[in-house]
Design an enzyme around this catalytic site. Structure first.
Site, PDB file in Angstrom:
ATOM      1  N   CYS A 131       7.592   2.176   3.503  1.00  0.00           N
ATOM      2  CA  CYS A 131       6.154   2.470   3.567  1.00  0.00           C
ATOM      3  C   CYS A 131       5.966   3.955   3.894  1.00  0.00           C
ATOM      4  O   CYS A 131       6.506   4.444   4.885  1.00  0.00           O
ATOM      5  CB  CYS A 131       5.475   1.610   4.631  1.00  0.00           C
ATOM      6  SG  CYS A 131       3.740   2.059   4.839  1.00  0.00           S
ATOM      7  N   THR A 196       5.383   3.218  -3.340  1.00  0.00           N
ATOM      8  CA  THR A 196       4.534   4.340  -3.748  1.00  0.00           C
ATOM      9  C   THR A 196       5.185   5.675  -3.378  1.00  0.00           C
ATOM     10  O   THR A 196       6.047   5.743  -2.507  1.00  0.00           O
ATOM     11  CB  THR A 196       3.171   4.242  -3.040  1.00  0.00           C
ATOM     12  OG1 THR A 196       3.409   4.183  -1.628  1.00  0.00           O
ATOM     13  CG2 THR A 196       2.397   3.028  -3.487  1.00  0.00           C
TER      14      THR A 196
END
Ligand code: SIN
Length: 314
Positions: A131, A196
């Site tokens: 993350c 991401t």
């Protein structure tokens, strides 16, 4: 002869290769208004942490060309509430469940693995070690081979042998194959590629960052070529390690591209925000494309792009 659309990852079997992406479908309640969750290969739940967490301050989403930035900060009810409230409901839906966990420390990963170990009916565990929305880059375990290994080892030791572990990696590293090798060596059965990318947007009217915490994770079609590259490199390096591919998949053709690169299954994420039924459309399109390309079995398409005569196979 009918087309076999089933797939498998590290002993976990799925009736079809389309899953949700962690964080883009919560625990499935909202999506269940639009289609039966059991139509998915599996649901991957929002990464859950040890304690309840409200996440980062708003604004924590921003649109970008062909994508979006999020800076949610792992909002969630904490593992105990999640296991008590969300998992029983998901089991009633008859959908295969992949629980995603995220920790702030190696010990957190151990605690989370022990909690999940006691739960029956879990198909796999996604271990989110990538993350980008954390206090410091040292907490992005997947950016460093040593911390990546420590987090996955802690899960492996505490989950027991029955639940396959899928380590979720970031492409924000020099060599993703190095991290992939470390986590597989530490006990990961499969890999989720990619999380991401760290990004930032500045509002040219206010002349300030759009997100309250300045940076966020970039997702959507803008990152698909990065996903294809990472999946291709890791499949070439570790051809026997199954990959759950994700990153900007908005159509069956996009999903097919990730499969050709080496993904055994594909998660649909950001596309769901614009169209809650995206996963179902992508599933149908992917099946049609596989048949059109002459495959009788989905699994024969996995990594097909590596079979280039005279190619360097890298
Ligand atoms: C977040 O909740 O901040 C996103 C989680 C992730 O990208 O791993």
């Amino acid at each position: 002869m009918s087309f076999d659309f089933s797939t498998a990852m590290a002993g976990a079997r799925f009736s079809n290769p389309i899953l949700t992406a962690s964080g883009c479908a919560g625990s499935g309640k909202e999506l269940s208004q639009f289609f039966r969750l059991s139509e998915l290969g599996a649901i991957v739940t929002k990464s859950i942490m040890v304690k309840p967490r409200s996440g980062r301050a708003t604004p924590r989403m921003a649109e970008t060309p062909s994508g979006m930035l999020n800076s949610i900060g792992l909002q969630g009810p904490g593992i105990d509430q999640f296991l008590e409230n969300d998992i029983p409901w998901l089991k009633e839906q008859g959908v295969k469940i992949v629980i995603s966990i995220a920790g702030e420390s190696v010990e957190d990963y151990a605690v989370l693995a022990r909690k999940v170990r006691g739960v029956a009916g879990i198909t796999a565990l996604e271990v989110n070690i990538s993350c980008p929305n954390v206090e410091n880059r040292g907490q992005v375990f997947a950016c460093n081979p040593t911390t990546a290994r420590e987090a996955i080892s802690a899960v492996r030791r505490n989950i027991g042998g029955e639940v396959p572990i899928i380590a979720k990696l970031t492409p924000d590293v020099t060599d993703i194959t190095e991290i992939a090798r470390e986590v597989v060596d530490a006990g990961a059965d499969g890999l989720a590629l990619i999380n991401t990318l760290l990004g930032m947007v500045i509002d040219t009217n206010t002349m300030l960052p759009k997100l309250s915490q300045k940076t966020g994770g970039l997702s959507g079609p803008a990152i698909r070529p990065v996903a294809v590259r990472a999946i291709y490199q890791v499949h070439a390096a570790l051809p026997n390690t199954p990959i759950l591919g994700m990153g900007g998949v908005a159509s069956g053709r996009d999903a097919f591209e990730l499969v050709l690169a080496g993904a055994s299954a594909v998660s649909v994420g950001t596309a769901t925000f614009g169209n809650p039924t995206a996963a179902m459309a992508i599933k149908q399109e992917l099946e049609e494309i596989c048949i059109q390309r002459g495959f009788q079995n989905f699994r024969d398409a996995i990594g097909f792009a590596h079979r280039v005569e005279g190619g360097d196979g890298e």
